[in-house]
Design a protein around this motif. Structure first.
Motif, mmCIF file in Angstrom:
data_model
loop_
_atom_site.group_PDB
_atom_site.id
_atom_site.type_symbol
_atom_site.label_atom_id
_atom_site.label_comp_id
_atom_site.label_asym_id
_atom_site.label_seq_id
_atom_site.Cartn_x
_atom_site.Cartn_y
_atom_site.Cartn_z
ATOM 1 N N GLU A 93 0.042 2.183 2.321
ATOM 2 C CA GLU A 93 0.638 1.650 3.540
ATOM 3 C C GLU A 93 0.983 2.831 4.442
ATOM 4 O OE1 GLU A 93 1.102 -1.328 4.576
ATOM 5 O OE2 GLU A 93 1.107 -2.676 2.836
ATOM 6 N N ASP A 97 5.143 1.215 7.814
ATOM 7 C CA ASP A 97 5.087 -0.110 7.192
ATOM 8 C C ASP A 97 5.553 -0.129 5.741
ATOM 9 O OD1 ASP A 97 4.084 -1.248 9.499
ATOM 10 O OD2 ASP A 97 1.986 -0.948 8.912
ATOM 11 N N SER A 98 5.549 1.006 5.084
ATOM 12 C CA SER A 98 5.939 1.037 3.671
ATOM 13 C C SER A 98 7.431 0.755 3.528
ATOM 14 C CB SER A 98 5.600 2.395 3.057
ATOM 15 O OG SER A 98 6.255 3.439 3.741
ATOM 16 N N SER A 99 7.779 0.139 2.414
ATOM 17 C CA SER A 99 9.174 -0.256 2.198
ATOM 18 C C SER A 99 9.891 0.739 1.291
ATOM 19 C CB SER A 99 9.233 -1.640 1.557
ATOM 20 O OG SER A 99 8.744 -1.598 0.227
ATOM 21 N N LEU A 100 11.194 0.765 1.402
ATOM 22 C CA LEU A 100 11.992 1.616 0.539
ATOM 23 C C LEU A 100 11.917 1.135 -0.914
ATOM 24 C CD1 LEU A 100 15.165 2.261 2.744
ATOM 25 C CD2 LEU A 100 13.192 3.749 2.377
ATOM 26 N N GLU A 101 11.704 -0.171 -1.101
ATOM 27 C CA GLU A 101 11.550 -0.703 -2.450
ATOM 28 C C GLU A 101 10.287 -0.147 -3.110
ATOM 29 O OE1 GLU A 101 12.250 -2.483 0.218
ATOM 30 O OE2 GLU A 101 14.276 -3.202 -0.241
ATOM 31 N N ASP A 102 9.185 -0.085 -2.327
ATOM 32 C CA ASP A 102 7.947 0.485 -2.858
ATOM 33 C C ASP A 102 8.126 1.963 -3.163
ATOM 34 O OD1 ASP A 102 6.640 -1.918 -2.711
ATOM 35 O OD2 ASP A 102 5.673 -1.494 -0.785
#
Length: 258
Positions: A93, A97-102
């Protein structure tokens, strides 16, 4: 009987892909393999195949992101001659767009889990004055590309940790090898590349998992510092380290194929 007869090899991420193939090859060389991953059903299938071929195998289901469990699993396994830190995953990503969860999940598996398993094995190896730690990193740890900022960051961390560890263990009889492959034909991309665009772009250049596993198995219990695959990609990463701005301008379009 084989080159690895009676060696005790712990492989993480062994329920499929590269880890599964490493399990088959090491067992075929006479090693007693201990396999860990989250999917116990798949581990049992791999074990059944190995036992059916006359090999020795035990399974210890374990999510490496649960770092507190690493030492407990190692104690259940017993002494380990070779640790292959293979567990890992990626999500492609953009940084926006990348998430902190990822981010958290990737670092927990790719970095913290690897370190925890290594620390669990080190006291036994140091006492025996022998051992081999093999960390599966990536060419992405040497050459970051668009849409892999988080994944590349984890693999940069693996390389940094491994390089420091190698120097710390000099003279102890314990070897540290990093494996830096380009894209491999495995289930890795079902998570990393959900839309399939990257696989379509680079599919023709993907590495065969069996060939990579053969290279790694051949390096077990040697002083091999790094395994870099394929050669042409490794040449590109070396060029990038010398001339980063030039490579980014010249190969910008290719590096964005995700």
């Amino acid at each position: 009987m084989g080159r690895l007869t009676d060696k005790r090899i712990w492989i993480t991420g062994a329920s499929g892909g590269l880890g599964e193939r490493l399990a088959y090859l090491c067992a075929a060389e006479g090693a007693h393999v201990f396999l860990s991953a989250r999917r116990e059903d798949r581990l049992q299938e791999v074990k059944k195949t190995i036992i059916g071929r006359g090999g020795r195998c035990d399974v210890f289901p374990f999510d490496v992101s649960n770092i507190e469990e690493a030492e407990d699993v190692r104690r259940l396994i017993g002494p380990v001659d070779v640790l292959i830190n293979n567990a890992g995953f990626g999500i492609f990503e953009t940084a926006a767009d990348s998430s902190l969860e990822d981010m958290k999940a990737m670092f927990e598996v790719n970095v913290y889990g690897l370190i925890a398993c290594t620390k669990a094995c080190l006291p036994v190896m140091l006492h025996a004055n022998s051992g081999h730690i093999i960390n599966i990193a990536s060419q992405a740890g040497k050459l970051a590309t668009p849409k892999s900022s988080l994944y590349s960051a984890t693999k940069h961390a693996v390389l940094g940790y491994s390089n420091a560890l190698r120097m710390e263990l000099a003279g102890t009889g314990i070897s540290v090898t990093t494996v830096n492959p380009g894209p491999i034909q495995t289930d890795f991309f079902t998570i990393a590349d959900k839309e399939g665009g990257y696989v379509k772009s680079v599919g023709r250049w993907m590495l065969d998992a069996d060939s990579v596993a053969e290279r790694i198995t051949a390096a077990v219990l040697t002083n091999k510092r790094e395994i870099n695959l394929p050669r042409w990609m490794n040449a590109g990463t070396k060029l990038y380290q010398l001339f980063p701005s030039f490579v980014e301008k010249l190969a910008g379009r290719v590096l964005k194929k995700k």
